[in-house]
Design a protein around this motif. Structure first.
Motif, PDB file in Angstrom:
ATOM      1  N   GLY A 119       4.167  -0.309  21.544  1.00 36.14           N
ATOM      2  CA  GLY A 119       5.576   0.011  21.779  1.00 36.14           C
ATOM      3  C   GLY A 119       6.064   1.251  21.060  1.00 36.14           C
ATOM      4  O   GLY A 119       7.158   1.736  21.353  1.00 36.14           O
ATOM      5  N   PHE A 120       5.272   1.776  20.130  1.00 33.23           N
ATOM      6  CA  PHE A 120       5.651   3.022  19.442  1.00 33.23           C
ATOM      7  C   PHE A 120       5.070   4.189  20.250  1.00 33.23           C
ATOM      8  O   PHE A 120       3.929   4.613  20.012  1.00 33.23           O
ATOM      9  CB  PHE A 120       5.100   3.043  18.012  1.00 33.23           C
ATOM     10  CG  PHE A 120       5.693   1.990  17.119  1.00 33.23           C
ATOM     11  CD1 PHE A 120       6.863   2.240  16.412  1.00 33.23           C
ATOM     12  CD2 PHE A 120       5.082   0.754  16.978  1.00 33.23           C
ATOM     13  CE1 PHE A 120       7.414   1.276  15.580  1.00 33.23           C
ATOM     14  CE2 PHE A 120       5.626  -0.212  16.146  1.00 33.23           C
ATOM     15  CZ  PHE A 120       6.794   0.033  15.453  1.00 33.23           C
TER      16      PHE A 120
ATOM     17  N   HIS B 163       5.880  10.598  17.372  1.00 29.84           N
ATOM     18  CA  HIS B 163       5.111   9.660  16.557  1.00 29.84           C
ATOM     19  C   HIS B 163       3.692  10.195  16.396  1.00 29.84           C
ATOM     20  O   HIS B 163       3.010  10.489  17.379  1.00 29.84           O
ATOM     21  CB  HIS B 163       5.073   8.280  17.216  1.00 29.84           C
ATOM     22  CG  HIS B 163       6.407   7.595  17.226  1.00 29.84           C
ATOM     23  ND1 HIS B 163       6.666   6.454  17.979  1.00 29.84           N
ATOM     24  CD2 HIS B 163       7.563   7.880  16.574  1.00 29.84           C
ATOM     25  CE1 HIS B 163       7.922   6.080  17.791  1.00 29.84           C
ATOM     26  NE2 HIS B 163       8.486   6.935  16.945  1.00 29.84           N
ATOM     27  N   VAL B 164       3.258  10.342  15.145  1.00 28.78           N
ATOM     28  CA  VAL B 164       1.934  10.893  14.842  1.00 28.78           C
ATOM     29  C   VAL B 164       1.103   9.823  14.137  1.00 28.78           C
ATOM     30  O   VAL B 164       1.545   9.223  13.158  1.00 28.78           O
ATOM     31  CB  VAL B 164       2.042  12.145  13.949  1.00 28.78           C
ATOM     32  CG1 VAL B 164       0.659  12.676  13.604  1.00 28.78           C
ATOM     33  CG2 VAL B 164       2.858  13.221  14.649  1.00 28.78           C
TER      34      VAL B 164
ATOM     35  N   THR C 205      -1.317   5.057   9.078  1.00 34.02           N
ATOM     36  CA  THR C 205       0.121   5.336   9.034  1.00 34.02           C
ATOM     37  C   THR C 205       0.585   5.877  10.371  1.00 34.02           C
ATOM     38  O   THR C 205      -0.073   6.753  10.947  1.00 34.02           O
ATOM     39  CB  THR C 205       0.451   6.366   7.930  1.00 34.02           C
ATOM     40  OG1 THR C 205       0.081   5.837   6.660  1.00 34.02           O
ATOM     41  CG2 THR C 205       1.938   6.697   7.926  1.00 34.02           C
ATOM     42  N   LEU C 206       1.716   5.370  10.849  1.00 31.36           N
ATOM     43  CA  LEU C 206       2.402   5.959  11.999  1.00 31.36           C
ATOM     44  C   LEU C 206       3.591   6.733  11.446  1.00 31.36           C
ATOM     45  O   LEU C 206       4.508   6.154  10.851  1.00 31.36           O
ATOM     46  CB  LEU C 206       2.865   4.900  12.991  1.00 31.36           C
ATOM     47  CG  LEU C 206       3.527   5.464  14.260  1.00 31.36           C
ATOM     48  CD1 LEU C 206       2.497   6.181  15.129  1.00 31.36           C
ATOM     49  CD2 LEU C 206       4.216   4.372  15.069  1.00 31.36           C
ATOM     50  N   TYR C 207       3.571   8.061  11.647  1.00 37.15           N
ATOM     51  CA  TYR C 207       4.566   8.949  11.027  1.00 37.15           C
ATOM     52  C   TYR C 207       5.511   9.508  12.078  1.00 37.15           C
ATOM     53  O   TYR C 207       5.087   9.860  13.190  1.00 37.15           O
ATOM     54  CB  TYR C 207       3.851  10.098  10.302  1.00 37.15           C
ATOM     55  CG  TYR C 207       4.731  10.891   9.376  1.00 37.15           C
ATOM     56  CD1 TYR C 207       4.986  10.445   8.093  1.00 37.15           C
ATOM     57  CD2 TYR C 207       5.302  12.092   9.789  1.00 37.15           C
ATOM     58  CE1 TYR C 207       5.801  11.178   7.223  1.00 37.15           C
ATOM     59  CE2 TYR C 207       6.106  12.828   8.928  1.00 37.15           C
ATOM     60  CZ  TYR C 207       6.360  12.365   7.653  1.00 37.15           C
ATOM     61  OH  TYR C 207       7.157  13.084   6.810  1.00 37.15           O
TER      62      TYR C 207
ATOM     63  N   ALA D 104      -0.347   0.472   7.712  1.00 38.73           N
ATOM     64  CA  ALA D 104      -1.164  -0.731   7.870  1.00 38.73           C
ATOM     65  C   ALA D 104      -2.284  -0.698   6.833  1.00 38.73           C
ATOM     66  O   ALA D 104      -2.993   0.299   6.718  1.00 38.73           O
ATOM     67  CB  ALA D 104      -1.732  -0.803   9.289  1.00 38.73           C
ATOM     68  N   PHE D 105      -2.436  -1.807   6.086  1.00 35.38           N
ATOM     69  CA  PHE D 105      -3.433  -1.829   5.020  1.00 35.38           C
ATOM     70  C   PHE D 105      -3.892  -3.264   4.758  1.00 35.38           C
ATOM     71  O   PHE D 105      -3.350  -4.230   5.303  1.00 35.38           O
ATOM     72  CB  PHE D 105      -2.846  -1.224   3.740  1.00 35.38           C
ATOM     73  CG  PHE D 105      -1.601  -1.897   3.225  1.00 35.38           C
ATOM     74  CD1 PHE D 105      -1.645  -2.830   2.216  1.00 35.38           C
ATOM     75  CD2 PHE D 105      -0.350  -1.591   3.785  1.00 35.38           C
ATOM     76  CE1 PHE D 105      -0.501  -3.452   1.742  1.00 35.38           C
ATOM     77  CE2 PHE D 105       0.810  -2.202   3.323  1.00 35.38           C
ATOM     78  CZ  PHE D 105       0.727  -3.137   2.297  1.00 35.38           C
ATOM     79  N   LYS D 106      -4.905  -3.377   3.918  1.00 34.59           N
ATOM     80  CA  LYS D 106      -5.407  -4.671   3.461  1.00 34.59           C
ATOM     81  C   LYS D 106      -5.261  -4.749   1.944  1.00 34.59           C
ATOM     82  O   LYS D 106      -5.323  -3.731   1.252  1.00 34.59           O
ATOM     83  CB  LYS D 106      -6.875  -4.860   3.850  1.00 34.59           C
ATOM     84  CG  LYS D 106      -7.129  -5.029   5.340  1.00 34.59           C
ATOM     85  CD  LYS D 106      -8.607  -5.287   5.587  1.00 34.59           C
ATOM     86  CE  LYS D 106      -8.899  -5.514   7.058  1.00 34.59           C
ATOM     87  NZ  LYS D 106     -10.346  -5.805   7.292  1.00 34.59           N
ATOM     88  N   TYR D 107      -5.106  -5.960   1.480  1.00 33.04           N
ATOM     89  CA  TYR D 107      -5.022  -6.165   0.033  1.00 33.04           C
ATOM     90  C   TYR D 107      -6.417  -6.039  -0.561  1.00 33.04           C
ATOM     91  O   TYR D 107      -7.376  -6.636  -0.077  1.00 33.04           O
ATOM     92  CB  TYR D 107      -4.427  -7.542  -0.255  1.00 33.04           C
ATOM     93  CG  TYR D 107      -4.423  -7.909  -1.711  1.00 33.04           C
ATOM     94  CD1 TYR D 107      -3.456  -7.410  -2.573  1.00 33.04           C
ATOM     95  CD2 TYR D 107      -5.393  -8.769  -2.231  1.00 33.04           C
ATOM     96  CE1 TYR D 107      -3.442  -7.754  -3.910  1.00 33.04           C
ATOM     97  CE2 TYR D 107      -5.390  -9.116  -3.576  1.00 33.04           C
ATOM     98  CZ  TYR D 107      -4.420  -8.593  -4.413  1.00 33.04           C
ATOM     99  OH  TYR D 107      -4.415  -8.932  -5.741  1.00 33.04           O
TER     100      TYR D 107
END
Length: 475
Positions: free
Chosen positions: A45-46, A51-52, A66-68, A79-82
Motif C-alpha cells: 500500500g505504500f 517513497h524510496v 527502511t521506507l523513506y 523493519a528490523f529484528k531484535y
C-alpha cells in the motif's frame, strides 16, 4: 573520480563502513533486506512515487530495511529484528547520497561531512544534520539503537532512520519501545529470530525549518511468526509523550494510509491465542503504568539503563557543543571554499576573456593577411590574362580591317576579269533565247491567224443558219 577515491579511502580507514543501498524499481521488495519481513513480504500500500526503499547495511551485510519519504524527508517505517541489548551508544551519523543524486558513484551511506560539495543537490530529498541544529528537535531513531548490538547498532545511526522528536518525547519513545520489546514481546515469542518489528511514523504538516516533517504519531507493529504466533500494535501520540496505546494490527492499519497491510495475512491475527495476547497486553499495561515486568534481571537492566541515562544527561551538553562546533566548522569550510571558488571564477573568467579576445584579434589579423597574400598572385594572373586577351583582340581587329580593305580591289579585279568570259559565254544563250523568241512569235502569229479564221468561219456559218431559210424536201 575524486569522489570514488575519497570513498575508497574512507573504506580503508573505517573497515566497518555503513552501506545503505537504494533498492531499484526492478528489484523485488527490499531485495536482500526482505529477510526483515515475515514471509519476506514487505508491507503493501505504500506506492507513492516519493517513497524510496533502502536496504540498510553494515560490513556488507543487511541490518534492517527502511521506507523513506523524500517529500517529508523522514522514514515512514523501519523493519528490523531484535538482536540483544546494546552495550554502548556510540553515534556516527550518516546520510544516503543516492537519494539526492542517483547518478553519483557512491552506492553506500557516508558521513555528511565527507561529501559536502561532491554530491549534487545534497539535502534536496533527505534531512541533514543542519536541519536539526538549533531547532529544538532531536534525531529520534525509529529503529532504536538500544535494541541492537554491535554492527546492527552502528547501522541505525543514519538520518534515513531518524525523525524529529522533542528531547522528552525521544527519551520516552526509546524507553517505552525498549521495555515493551525486551519485557513484553521477546519473552512471549517462542522463536526470537522470528520476531519481526516495524517502527513507523505518520507525517504531519508541521515542518522543521520548513523542510523536515514532524510526525504526528509514532507506532510499532510486532509479529511473532512462530507456533502460537501473534501480532500487536502500539501507538504514541506526539502531543502526549506518556501515551502508549495498544491495539490490534488491523486497527493500527486504519490509522495509516488507505489500503495499507503491514504483515502478510495480518500475521495470524485472526487465529492467535487469546491467552497469549492477554498476557502480552498485561505486560504492556504494566510498562505503561511504570511497573517493572520480570525479576531481578530486569532490575539490573533498569539500573544499567539509569546509569546510561545519567551519563547521557551529563554528556548531552558536551555532545551538543561538539555538534555546534562541527556545524560551525563545516559552515566555515564551505564559506572558504565558496569564497575561493568565487575568486578563482572571477580571476579565471577575466583571464579567459582576455585570452579569448587576444586570440580572436590574432585570428582576424592572420585571416586578413592570408587573404591579401592569397589575392596577390590571383590579381597578377588576372592582369596577365587580361593583357593577353587584349593583344589577341587587337590582332583580330587588324586582320579583319586588312581583309576588308583588300576585299574591295580584289573583288573589282575579279569581276573585271570575269566580264569577257561571262559575256562570250552568254552569246549562245542569247542567240538561243532570240531564236526561241522569234520561233515563238511566228508560232503565235500562225495560231492567232488560224484562230481568227476559225472564228470568222464559225460566225459565217452561224449567220447563214440563222437567216437563210431551209428548203423543203419536195423542192
Amino acid at each position: 573520480m575524486k569522489t570514488s577515491i575519497v570513498f575508497l579511502l574512507c573504506i580503508s580507514v573505517f573497515p566497518g563502513f555503513s552501506q545503505g543501498r537504494v533498492v531499484g524499481e526492478d528489484e523485488t521488495g527490499f531485495a536482500e533486506c526482505n529477510v526483515f519481513f515475515p514471509g519476506q513480504v514487505p508491507p503493501e500500500g505504500f506506492t507513492e512515487p516519493f517513497h524510496v526503499k533502502i536496504c540498510q547495511q553494515y560490513n556488507k551485510k543487511p541490518r534492517f530495511a527502511t521506507l523513506y519519504s523524500t517529500k517529508d524527508k523522514i522514514p515512514l517505517y523501519s523493519a528490523f529484528k531484535y538482536t540483544k541489548p546494546a552495550q554502548n551508544e556510540e553515534e556516527n551519523w550518516l546520510v544516503e547520497p543516492q537519494i539526492d543524486d542517483p547518478e553519483n558513484d557512491l552506492h553506500e551511506m557516508v558521513r555528511e561531512a565527507d561529501i559536502v560539495g561532491t554530491v549534487a543537490n545534497l539535502g534536496a530529498n533527505q534531512a541533514l544534520t543542519s536541519d536539526y541544529m538549533g531547532s529544538g528537535y532531536e534525531r529520534g531513531l525509529l529503529n532504536p539503537s538500544l535494541l541492537n548490538d554491535e554492527d546492527f547498532q552502528m547501522a541505525t545511526y543514519t538520518l534515513t532512520n531518524a525523525v524529529p522528536l522533542s528531547p522528552s518525547l525521544s527519551k520516552s519513545w526509546h524507553r517505552d519501545i525498549e521495555r515493551v520489546v525486551e519485557q513484553a514481546l521477546v519473552p512471549h515469542c517462542s522463536k526470537k529470530d522470528h520476531l519481526y518489528l516495524l517502527a513507523g511514523a505518520i507525517p504531519s504538516s508541521v515542518r522543521v525549518k520548513g523542510k523536515v516533517s514532524v510526525p504526528e504519531t509514532l507506532w510499532l507493529a510486532a509479529c511473532c511468526d512462530a507456533p502460537e504466533g501473534w501480532s500487536l500494535g502500539l501507538v504514541k501520540k506526539m502531543n502526549d509523550e506518556n501515551s502508549l496505546a495498544d491495539l490490534m494490527v488491523g486497527e493500527l492499519e486504519k490509522h495509516l494510509l488507505a489500503g495499507i497491510h503491514l504483515f502478510k495475512g495480518n500475521c495470524g491475527e485472526d487465529n492467535q491465542s487469546q491467552e497469549k495476547t492477554k498476557v502480552i497486553l498485561q505486560a504492556v499495561s504494566q510498562i505503561r503504568s511504570g511497573e517493572q515486568v520480570g525479576s531481578s534481571d530486569n532490575q539490573e537492566a533498569k539500573d544499567s539503563g539509569l546509569v546510561r541515562k545519567v551519563a547521557g544527561i551529563i554528556a548531552t551538553p558536551f555532545i551538543k557543543l561538539l555538534e555546534l562546533l562541527i556545524y560551525v566548522f563545516v559552515g566555515l569550510v564551505k564559506f572558504v571554499f565558496y569564497f575561493l571558488w568565487l575568486v578563482i571564477k572571477q580571476v579565471g573568467g577575466t583571464v579567459l576573456d582576455g585570452i579569448y579576445s587576444l586570440w580572436n584579434g590574432m585570428v582576424s589579423y592572420l585571416k586578413a593577411i592570408s587573404m591579401v597574400l592569397i589575392s596577390i598572385p590571383y590579381d597578377v594572373g588576372r592582369v596577365i590574362v587580361n593583357i593577353f586577351l587584349g593583344f589577341l583582340q587587337i590582332v583580330q581587329d587588324v586582320a579583319f580591317l586588312t581583309y576588308r580593305i583588300l576585299r574591295i580591289p580584289v573583288g573589282f579585279v575579279l569581276h573585271l576579269a570575269a566580264f569577257p568570259y561571262q559575256s562570250i559565254c552568254a552569246i549562245p544563250s542569247v542567240l538561243k533565247d532570240m531564236a526561241t523568241g522569234i520561233g515563238g512569235t511566228f508560232s503565235l502569229v500562225i495560231d492567232a491567224t488560224a484562230t481568227l479564221l476559225h472564228g470568222f468561219y464559225y460566225l459565217a456559218g452561224h449567220i447563214v443558219k440563222r437567216f437563210v431559210p431551209k428548203g423543203s424536201s419536195d423542192d
